[in-house]
Motif scaffolding. Structure first.
Motif, mmCIF file in Angstrom:
data_model
loop_
_atom_site.group_PDB
_atom_site.id
_atom_site.type_symbol
_atom_site.label_atom_id
_atom_site.label_comp_id
_atom_site.label_asym_id
_atom_site.label_seq_id
_atom_site.Cartn_x
_atom_site.Cartn_y
_atom_site.Cartn_z
ATOM 1 N N ASP A 1 -11.162 1.703 0.562
ATOM 2 C CA ASP A 1 -10.921 2.920 1.344
ATOM 3 C C ASP A 1 -9.959 3.888 0.662
ATOM 4 O OD1 ASP A 1 -12.620 2.098 3.360
ATOM 5 O OD2 ASP A 1 -11.024 0.987 4.389
ATOM 6 N N ASP A 2 -9.920 3.856 -0.645
ATOM 7 C CA ASP A 2 -9.070 4.772 -1.417
ATOM 8 C C ASP A 2 -7.578 4.611 -1.163
ATOM 9 O OD1 ASP A 2 -11.398 5.854 -2.382
ATOM 10 O OD2 ASP A 2 -11.433 7.499 -0.924
ATOM 11 N N VAL A 3 -7.181 3.532 -0.522
ATOM 12 C CA VAL A 3 -5.740 3.386 -0.279
ATOM 13 C C VAL A 3 -5.102 2.761 -1.523
ATOM 14 C CG1 VAL A 3 -3.951 2.494 1.232
ATOM 15 C CG2 VAL A 3 -6.222 2.974 2.140
ATOM 16 N N PRO A 4 -4.299 3.537 -2.231
ATOM 17 C CA PRO A 4 -3.765 3.033 -3.501
ATOM 18 C C PRO A 4 -2.564 2.105 -3.291
ATOM 19 C CG PRO A 4 -2.943 5.226 -3.098
ATOM 20 C CD PRO A 4 -3.804 4.874 -1.917
ATOM 21 N N ARG B 1 -2.489 17.476 11.103
ATOM 22 C CA ARG B 1 -1.703 16.324 10.635
ATOM 23 C C ARG B 1 -0.250 16.479 11.079
ATOM 24 N NH1 ARG B 1 -3.404 12.934 6.887
ATOM 25 N NH2 ARG B 1 -5.068 14.345 6.275
ATOM 26 N N SER C 1 0.407 6.847 2.367
ATOM 27 C CA SER C 1 0.261 8.296 2.504
ATOM 28 C C SER C 1 -1.071 8.768 1.923
ATOM 29 C CB SER C 1 1.425 8.999 1.804
ATOM 30 O OG SER C 1 1.371 8.722 0.425
ATOM 31 N N LYS C 2 -1.758 7.890 1.229
ATOM 32 C CA LYS C 2 -3.020 8.313 0.622
ATOM 33 C C LYS C 2 -4.187 7.455 1.116
ATOM 34 C CE LYS C 2 -0.797 9.941 -3.578
ATOM 35 N NZ LYS C 2 0.378 9.056 -3.747
ATOM 36 N N GLY C 3 -5.389 7.938 0.870
ATOM 37 C CA GLY C 3 -6.572 7.157 1.195
ATOM 38 C C GLY C 3 -7.076 7.371 2.614
ATOM 39 N N LYS C 4 -8.045 6.561 2.975
ATOM 40 C CA LYS C 4 -8.638 6.700 4.311
ATOM 41 C C LYS C 4 -8.146 5.579 5.211
ATOM 42 C CE LYS C 4 -12.925 8.211 2.137
ATOM 43 N NZ LYS C 4 -13.517 7.257 1.188
ATOM 44 N N HIS C 5 -7.736 5.945 6.383
ATOM 45 C CA HIS C 5 -7.266 4.944 7.334
ATOM 46 C C HIS C 5 -7.916 5.158 8.684
ATOM 47 C CE1 HIS C 5 -3.903 4.245 4.586
ATOM 48 N NE2 HIS C 5 -3.850 5.550 4.480
ATOM 49 N N ASP C 6 -8.097 4.069 9.371
ATOM 50 C CA ASP C 6 -8.467 4.166 10.777
ATOM 51 C C ASP C 6 -7.370 3.540 11.584
ATOM 52 O OD1 ASP C 6 -11.118 5.363 11.237
ATOM 53 O OD2 ASP C 6 -11.665 3.947 9.642
ATOM 54 N N ARG C 7 -6.847 4.298 12.509
ATOM 55 C CA ARG C 7 -5.777 3.752 13.339
ATOM 56 C C ARG C 7 -6.223 3.742 14.781
ATOM 57 N NH1 ARG C 7 -2.308 7.167 10.383
ATOM 58 N NH2 ARG C 7 -1.354 5.966 8.694
ATOM 59 N N TYR D 1 0.823 -1.199 0.000
ATOM 60 C CA TYR D 1 0.000 0.000 0.000
ATOM 61 C C TYR D 1 0.859 1.251 0.000
ATOM 62 C CZ TYR D 1 -4.030 -2.847 1.447
ATOM 63 O OH TYR D 1 -5.050 -3.753 1.513
ATOM 64 N N ASP D 2 0.306 2.287 -0.560
ATOM 65 C CA ASP D 2 0.887 3.608 -0.392
ATOM 66 C C ASP D 2 0.101 4.268 0.738
ATOM 67 O OD1 ASP D 2 1.743 6.147 -0.441
ATOM 68 O OD2 ASP D 2 1.352 6.506 -2.569
ATOM 69 N N ASP E 1 -8.014 9.016 9.427
ATOM 70 C CA ASP E 1 -7.056 9.781 8.637
ATOM 71 C C ASP E 1 -7.488 9.714 7.182
ATOM 72 O OD1 ASP E 1 -4.967 10.726 7.194
ATOM 73 O OD2 ASP E 1 -3.455 9.379 8.029
ATOM 74 N N ASN E 2 -8.009 10.821 6.691
ATOM 75 C CA ASN E 2 -8.381 10.885 5.290
ATOM 76 C C ASN E 2 -7.413 11.840 4.612
ATOM 77 O OD1 ASN E 2 -9.482 11.318 2.815
ATOM 78 N ND2 ASN E 2 -11.602 11.425 3.545
ATOM 79 N N SER E 3 -6.599 11.299 3.707
ATOM 80 C CA SER E 3 -5.499 12.101 3.183
ATOM 81 C C SER E 3 -5.990 13.303 2.390
ATOM 82 C CB SER E 3 -4.592 11.241 2.306
ATOM 83 O OG SER E 3 -5.314 10.797 1.181
ATOM 84 N N ILE F 1 -8.221 7.060 15.425
ATOM 85 C CA ILE F 1 -7.991 8.254 14.608
ATOM 86 C C ILE F 1 -8.441 7.938 13.193
ATOM 87 C CG2 ILE F 1 -6.158 9.552 13.477
ATOM 88 C CD1 ILE F 1 -6.245 10.512 16.143
ATOM 89 N N LEU G 1 -6.724 15.340 10.952
ATOM 90 C CA LEU G 1 -7.090 13.997 11.416
ATOM 91 C C LEU G 1 -8.263 14.159 12.368
ATOM 92 C CD1 LEU G 1 -3.537 12.724 12.360
ATOM 93 C CD2 LEU G 1 -4.736 12.447 10.194
#
Lengths: 434, 515
Positions: free
Chosen positions: B470-473, A91, A69-75, A66-67, B411-413, B409, B418
């Motif tokens: 989730d748009d994660v490329p 950020r 740095s982009k997209g939506k993540h939940d941590r 995965y890259d 995190d939407n780039s 959290i 955030l």
């Protein structure tokens, strides 16, 4: 059912083949890194500090990933202190939150360069690569310390040839005394007494007692042997590094403006190689750096290689300085003296006689080996190819080659020209041994 | 863990270990493991090794036997460097999921450390390996050592026959697909050395009969003039024949690549089998370590209760244990993610607590186990039947979320900020729990990539599809490198398109031409 297995004596180095494969794979990067280490390092460093850093290019193992740095993540993170639901947080700068430390290298971002240590052997292999050294010389250079056997007390087991008779007998004696082993004298006198009594033909009680006593003593003598395996001691030896004598190595170099960086680099390689050679032969090698323009000065290594001077060129000044240092600090007989001089060959014409005199009368007789290398670039080589066309210094020194076999001189343009200078030294040593 | 005490003499004193002491301690540990915990383990084989050998063991990804490859050398020189410079310590043990279960313990460890390691690895991990359903399904502990032996020999032989470089190139390509080499749905056939050999023979036998005609020659011209419908029908039939879409990329190339030779297919198979062997470990890190930590903690405490270890030894153990299960906060310098030891151990202890001393909250959240007074049984059931994802989803309690002060959290780039989605409060527990569980799924670790299409009729190009969630490329640069390696395996052009899983929109495409 359960086993404990002691594997500690199993051969280690199971990953050696993998290590070799890796080094082969990274060859070009390692070669470059070693070259940089050589250029940036000290003359004495060589082969001691194999720590190098190479770029990981060509060594990374790609995979689909995965890259982040982009997209939506939940941590989900531990250690909330002030946040409540719905808070907006600025950020954090890249490499911060959640991506610090380990993660970065897992993602390959921290992997741009890659640090590890080469063994001395591996390092030297690369270092020697373009010097074109013959294999024999390589091994003799790489050879670690030579060992000498030295006595180290006594042991109970060993080969018969190491048996220590004196020590064994001493133990035997002590044991015989403490165990009260009857001596031959004691037995003999007893026998004589018996013979005496028997000769007189009396069968007294005394005779019987003496017989019993004799029997008892003989039994005891058999029981307590003269030499018991317990007594035996062997000499023990340990290997210790062979004590070599001391050597001092003089590095002389012309640092006037006409010496370019690449010339200095060649000279440095040469000094390194000589030092490496000397340090395998001698326990202690001291280095003296003398640089000169129209005047000479003893300096430290850093200054020697990296600072520039302007001025004319008077070689005899360096020779005088060397003579002075020799006299003050390295008395002949205590030290083996080696010297290497690097220059582009310039010298003031008026200095000729003086150079010749100092070299011939003082320096060369004191040296085990004196190497003069004339560093030049390709163009200059063309000019000086002709025998008649020589630099000033070359012309002077050429007069010395006949009289002193410890003197070697060469022109050096490329790294692989360096070795032939050494050949003289090695061939001399071989001849000496035979 | 209060039980009636029967105080005995300590089994050892001081730091030095010996094989006699090890034997005694092992027996004492085994007794606790059998009678009190009721663990069910593979026979143990514990091997004492030196630190040098430990470094060696690292480089072969922990396997006692491994084929040679430069990448293992790479990790070796790095581990060695960090170790020698004192920047990184070595693990105290390595344990292998095999039968007998092999644990490596280091010579340098103190006696207390050895006891801890035996409890942790030889009983904790061992029990988990033998009983967890994922391990049962995906790995064959009886056969793995034999299989590794076969793999090493086979690859050695290939190197002799085809050259080290040819094998290396193939392994490079195969390693790039290691993470896309698992059949997620079907259960694998058991492996064994004999079977592997038998299969190679069978394959050669079979080859003559089953000649794949379509790969033999380029299609004739008639194919081109065929009308579109017939063509697409045939395409469909082929898709069915090749089982597309196929997520197990290595398997696909092993079976269907037009350019690979038999030995190359076998090597792909080896890499695939080994990847599959490690597949359960990735999904059960938290549980596996949690189980092992719970066991060692329980056993060491019981040894101390019984008077079998001294107070000094206990103190040493606690010091070490505390460091292992420490969880630094997210803003701490030492933060490097959630520590599976910390989370796993805390959850196991927490489940035990819920069973024996539940609060009202626990009774509400975990009605079926709260107060059941059979913590060990509940734990063993969890160890057998869950994986990290489902385990967290089922058992992470509000109390633990509070203890760890977990927060989520978002995190939407595309947004500048955030957002704190949830924290440790009644509104947030479930959200935090499911988000944490989600981060432990397979898809969080590996990308959703399949072989989508193969151009059977024309240039034989292969098309891969990445489903974007989730748009994660995908990391495009790395992807192209991997695709270049795929082109080696496939022999023809490779392209990859990224499709949004929700909208079906194509987000990016990458192409690599075979050389």
């Amino acid at each position: 059912m359960m086993h404990f297995i002691d594997r500690r004596l199993n051969p280690k180095g199971k990953s050696l083949p993998n290590r070799q494969r890796f080094i082969r794979r990274a060859q070009s990067q390692i070669r470059k890194a070693v070259k940089e280490a050589v250029n940036g390092g000290k003359v004495t460093d060589i082969g001691h500090n194999g720590r190098i850093t190479i770029p990981s290019k060509g060594l990374n193992e790609p995979r689909f990933k995965y890259d982040y740095s982009k997209g939506k993540h939940d941590r989900v993170l531990p250690g909330n202190k002030e946040f409540s639901t719905g808070d907006q947080i600025k950020r954090p700068p890249k490499g911060g939150e959640g991506q610090g430390g380990k993660k970065a290298s897992e993602d390959g971002e921290g992997e741009d360069s890659f640090q590890f240590s080469l063994s001395r052997e591996e390092f030297l292999d690369v270092f020697f690569e373009d010097l074109e050294l013959p294999d024999l010389v390589k091994t003799s250079l790489k050879e670690e310390v030579e060992f000498e056997k030295q006595r180290a007390g006594y042991v109970r087991v060993g080969s018969p040839s190491n048996l220590d008779l004196k020590r064994t007998m001493r133990h035997s004696l002590a044991r015989r005394i403490s165990m009260k082993r009857p001596g031959s004298e004691e037995l003999n006198s007893l026998r004589e007494e018996i013979l005496d009594l028997e000769a007189r033909g009396r069968k007294t009680k005394k005779l019987k007692e003496l017989h019993e006593q004799l029997e008892f003593l003989e039994h005891r003598r058999r029981f307590v042997p003269y030499i018991d395996p317990l007594d035996v001691r062997y000499k023990s030896f340990t290997k210790i590094p062979k004590p070599n004598t001391r050597a001092v190595m003089f590095c002389l170099m012309d640092v006037s403006g006409s010496m370019s960086e690449s010339m200095k680099d060649l000279a440095k390689r040469f000094f390194m190689l000589l030092h490496l050679f000397l340090s395998t032969q001698y326990e202690r090698v001291e280095l003296v750096f003398i640089r000169h323009t129209h005047m000479a000065k003893e300096v430290d290594e850093e200054t020697f290689f990296y600072s520039r001077e302007t001025g004319g060129t008077i070689v005899s000044s360096a020779l005088e300085e060397m003579q002075k240092v020799l006299k003050d600090r390295y008395p002949l007989g205590d030290w083996n003296v080696y010297a290497a001089q690097a220059s582009d060959g310039d010298n003031f014409a008026s200095d000729r006689e003086k150079c010749l005199a100092i070299m011939g009368d003082v320096i060369l007789p004191a040296c085990q080996y004196f190497a003069y290398i004339e560093v030049m670039d390709e163009q200059e080589l063309e000019i000086f190819k002709d025998e008649q066309n020589m630099t000033d210094l070359w012309r002077i020194y050429a007069q010395l080659t006949g009289g002193f076999e410890q003197f070697a001189m060469r022109r050096v343009v490329k790294p692989n020209d360096i070795f032939p200078v050494f050949r003289d030294l090695f061939s001399k040593e071989d001849a000496g041994e035979n | 863990m209060a039980k009636a005490q029967e105080v005995q003499k300590p089994l050892y004193e001081g730091a030095e270990w010996s094989f006699e002491k090890l034997d005694c301690v092992y027996d004492a540990i085994e007794e606790i493991a059998n009678t009190e915990l009721g663990l069910n383990v593979y026979p143990n084989q514990i091997e004492v090794i030196t630190s040098e050998q430990m470094l060696d063991a690292y480089s072969g990804i922990g396997m006692p036997l491994m084929y040679n490859h430069w990448s293992f050398g790479k990790s070796f020189v790095q581990d060695e460097f960090y170790y020698r410079k004192g920047m990184r310590g070595l693990a105290y043990e390595i344990v292998i999921n095999s039968s007998p279960c092999i644990s490596y313990i280091m010579e340098e460890n103190t006696m207390t450390m050895q006891a801890l390691v035996v409890a942790h690895a030889a009983f904790g991990h061992n029990h988990f390996f033998k009983n967890n359903h994922l391990f049962k399904q995906w790995t064959d502990a009886e056969a793995i050592l034999d299989y590794m032996h076969f793999a090493r020999e086979y690859i050695n032989k290939c190197e002799e026959r085809h050259g080290v470089e040819a094998v290396e190139e193939l392994l490079d390509a195969a390693h790039a697909l290691r993470e896309n080499a698992v059949d997620h749905y079907s259960r694998p056939a058991p492996m064994s050395r004999e079977m592997a050999k038998q299969r190679i023979d069978d394959r050669e036998e079979h080859k003559r009969g089953d000649y794949r005609d379509i790969w033999r020659t380029l299609p004739h011209n008639e194919a081109d003039v065929e009308d579109g419908e017939v063509k697409s029908q045939r395409q469909e039939a082929n898709m069915a024949k090749f089982g597309l879409p196929e997520a197990n990329l290595l398997y696909f190339f092993e079976k269907h690549s037009p350019v690979l030779e038999d030995w190359q297919r076998e090597i792909l198979r080896i890499v695939r089998n080994i990847a599959q062997y490690f597949y359960p470990q990735k999904q059960t890190k938290v549980m596996n370590e949690g189980c092992a930590c719970f066991c060692h903690y329980y056993i060491m405490n019981r040894l101390f209760d019984k008077g079998l270890i001294t107070e000094g030894a206990m103190l040493e153990f606690i010091d070490y244990h505390t460091r292992v299960v420490a969880q630094p906060d997210f803003d701490d310098q030492r933060w490097s993610g959630i520590n599976p030891y910390a989370l796993g151990f805390a959850m196991m202890q927490d489940i035990y607590r819920i069973c024996h001393e539940p609060t009202d909250e626990d009774k509400q959240w975990f009605p079926d186990i709260a107060g059941s007074n059979n913590g060990i049984e509940v734990l063993k059931d969890a160890w057998a039947n869950y994986r990290d994802e489902s385990f967290i989803l089922q058992f992470l309690s509000p109390k633990l979320i509070r203890d760890f002060r977990l927060f989520q959290i978002h995190d939407n780039s595309s947004l500048p900020h955030l957002k704190v989605e949830a924290i440790h409060d009644s509104r947030g527990y479930k959200k935090v729990r499911s988000a944490l569980a989600k981060s432990h799924t397979v898809s969080a670790m590996t990308l959703d990539i399949q072989v989508a299409d193969v151009e059977f009729e024309g240039d034989r190009a292969i098309t891969l599809r990445h489903m974007v969630h989730d748009d994660v490329p995908i990391d495009g640069k790395e992807a192209e490198k991997v695709m270049r390696r795929i082109a080696q395996l496939w022999g023809y052009d490779v392209s990859l398109y990224c499709e949004d899983a929700l909208t079906g929109k194509i987000l990016a495409t990458y192409d690599v031409t075979a050389c």
